[in-house]
Enzyme design. Structure first.
Site, PDB file in Angstrom:
ATOM      1  N   SER A 172      23.745 -10.914 -14.240  1.00 46.85           N
ATOM      2  CA  SER A 172      23.774  -9.875 -13.213  1.00 46.85           C
ATOM      3  C   SER A 172      24.861 -10.202 -12.182  1.00 46.85           C
ATOM      4  O   SER A 172      26.032 -10.275 -12.520  1.00 46.85           O
ATOM      5  CB  SER A 172      22.390  -9.744 -12.570  1.00 46.85           C
ATOM      6  OG  SER A 172      22.308  -8.572 -11.797  1.00 46.85           O
ATOM      7  N   LYS A 224      17.873   9.444   4.522  1.00 47.78           N
ATOM      8  CA  LYS A 224      17.816   8.184   5.252  1.00 47.78           C
ATOM      9  C   LYS A 224      16.784   7.254   4.614  1.00 47.78           C
ATOM     10  O   LYS A 224      16.957   6.037   4.598  1.00 47.78           O
ATOM     11  CB  LYS A 224      17.458   8.452   6.717  1.00 47.78           C
ATOM     12  CG  LYS A 224      17.320   7.189   7.559  1.00 47.78           C
ATOM     13  CD  LYS A 224      18.623   6.387   7.550  1.00 47.78           C
ATOM     14  CE  LYS A 224      18.480   5.126   8.394  1.00 47.78           C
ATOM     15  NZ  LYS A 224      19.707   4.306   8.352  1.00 47.78           N
TER      16      LYS A 224
END
Length: 337
Positions: A172, A224
């Protein structure tokens, strides 16, 4: 069920108390040590060629069996002569700077890495010197590992040949860093790949609703907040969250395409990981070897210098960092930060 409910409430109270206590203690300790807090920096440089020579001489001498006092004295004399006649580094020979990066979920060692890279760039000679990074990391948070990879890009952009060695894992975000290198060397059973993005979080909305607990969440901006731990999640929020993961994955693949164009991304960018032996034919790595063999091989041709940056911190700073780490791990269990 009643027992589980009571136990859950007790556990929640206990965790809340421990976290509050840690925050309070951390604040007190940091305040007490604030007046005398002075971080001490240290840049260590070790000549690895000399280390290998010393190891070789020590073992060779111990394998010999001196049979007399005269032989023992002659051996001692040779040791003293070896110390006096050790050849100095050749200033015209290419040098290899060796860095070591052991990553956690926040790539917290990136601060040391950036200082080590800056130090090397003050002395490294373009197209002549090289850098080897011994990398171990299972990945972590995207911005943190993006910054760590950018530090390695600085070396490559400065015209230095970069090699990354992987003994156990570079997955990763760890592989994001490794991909910057001109050459990746992995041990046969080292884990590489895991080219994907993942995020998860629990949702307690239904449990709170059964207990008649309301959660008010106010935002300015439609997205948000997408998924939440306590509030009710919506299909639109889930879709936006998935879109953000897909965008991060696309950036990951674009980065790999820039530095390792030989990769077939449709095959390797699935989130899967491979062992070194399997990764070699997929072009995820370029050679199979341990970092030890790679460095010893290079020491026959180059002068190797291991560069290590450390900053000594006060007790208050270390304690505050431990508290921050504990809180960060707790937040990671609840969702993204």
């Amino acid at each position: 069920m009643e027992f589980l409910y009571e136990y859950g409430l007790f556990l929640a109270k206990a965790v809340t108390f421990v976290v509050a206590a840690l925050i309070l203690l951390g604040s007190i300790t940091a305040a007490a040590g604030g007046s005398r807090e002075r971080s001490q920096e240290h840049l260590g440089v070790r000549h690895l060629n000399q280390r290998y020579r010393d190891m070789e001489k020590t073992l060779r001498e111990h394998l010999k069996t001196p049979r007399s006092l005269g032989q023992r004295l002659r051996r001692l004399g040779r040791k003293q002569d070896d110390k006096k006649t050790s050849p100095p580094p050749d200033p015209d020979r290419s040098r290899i700077f060796v860095l070591r990066f052991h990553g956690d979920i926040r790539a917290s060692r990136v601060e040391n890495l950036r200082e080590e890279v800056s130090a090397i760039l003050t002395q490294a000679r373009k197209d002549l010197d090289r850098v080897v990074v011994c990398l171990e990391s299972g990945g972590g948070m995207v911005p943190h590992y993006g910054l760590a990879a950018s530090q390695l890009v600085r070396l490559r952009d400065a015209g230095l040949h970069l090699t990354v060695t992987v003994d156990r894992v570079a997955a990763s975000g760890g592989y994001l860093m490794a991909a910057v290198a001109h050459r990746i060397v992995a041990a046969p059973f080292a884990i590489v790949g895991s080219i994907g993005v993942v995020a998860q979080l629990p949702n307690l909305h239904r449990w709170l609703k059964r207990r008649e607990v309301d959660v008010e969440l106010l935002t300015a901006g439609e997205y948000k907040r997408t998924l939440t731990v306590l509030g009710q999640n919506t299909p639109e929020g889930r879709a936006k969250f998935q879109q953000e993961l897909d965008e991060a994955h696309a950036l990951f693949k674009a980065f790999l395409g820039r530095y390792r164009p030989q990769l077939h991304l449709d095959t390797v960018a699935t989130g899967e990981h491979w062992y070194g032996e399997q990764a070699l034919p997929l072009s995820l790595v370029d050679a199979l070897s341990t970092s030890d063999d790679e460095l010893m091989r290079l020491s026959r041709e180059f002068d190797l210098y291991e560069v290590t940056y450390r900053r000594k911190q006060t007790l208050g700073k270390r304690f505050s960092g431990a508290v921050d780490g504990a809180l960060d791990r707790m937040m990671r269990l609840l969702g993204r930060t």
